[in-house]
Design a protein around this motif. Sequence first.
Motif, PDB file in Angstrom:
ATOM      1  N   HIS A  13      -2.532 -18.707  -3.648  1.00  0.00           N
ATOM      2  CA  HIS A  13      -1.210 -19.109  -3.090  1.00  0.00           C
ATOM      3  C   HIS A  13      -0.912 -17.934  -1.223  1.00  0.00           C
ATOM      4  O   HIS A  13      -1.381 -18.092  -0.635  1.00  0.00           O
ATOM      5  N   PRO A  16      -5.184 -17.985   0.274  1.00  0.00           N
ATOM      6  CA  PRO A  16      -6.729 -19.130  -0.223  1.00  0.00           C
ATOM      7  C   PRO A  16      -8.242 -18.635  -0.521  1.00  0.00           C
ATOM      8  O   PRO A  16      -8.881 -17.840  -0.288  1.00  0.00           O
ATOM      9  N   LEU A 140       8.124 -20.676  -4.538  1.00  0.00           N
ATOM     10  CA  LEU A 140       6.746 -21.610  -5.440  1.00  0.00           C
ATOM     11  C   LEU A 140       7.904 -22.043  -6.296  1.00  0.00           C
ATOM     12  O   LEU A 140       7.555 -23.108  -6.270  1.00  0.00           O
TER      13      LEU A 140
END
Length: 144
Positions: A13, A16, A140
């Motif tokens: 994340h 990328p 997240l």
Amino acid sequence: MSLTAFLTAAAIHLMPGLPVDRAQAIAEPIAAVTDNREDATLLLVTNYGESSFRWDVQTCKVTGDNGRAMSAYQLHPWLWRTNYGKAWVCADPQWSARLALFALGSKGSARTRIARFMGRAPKDREVNRRTWLVQKVLGLDKAA
């Protein structure tokens, strides 16, 4: 979700396109030195901020601060010179993570710990960015 899986996903994340095997190679040593998600996230964000997950930085082929800072965490000699030596810090990502966790300390907010690690003021721009990244990564985990 296991801590290693969480950190692997978080590394991807943050960057990328990072290959999964590289993300796992970053996550596993961190998960080996702590089972605390906030500490693990601080280590991951510190690794990212100091080295951008670069293998050549992790293995000390590239150093920082005029050759004084070593490993993915850019550890300075006061941490590794006396007991561990450059060879350990450069060859073993788990030792680097353990020393970085020591340097981050265990007291205070994420912002305070990051500022202490970096030797900067808590309101420093890079401290703000890394604190935001820690909060984002921890978010997240809550969203999953």
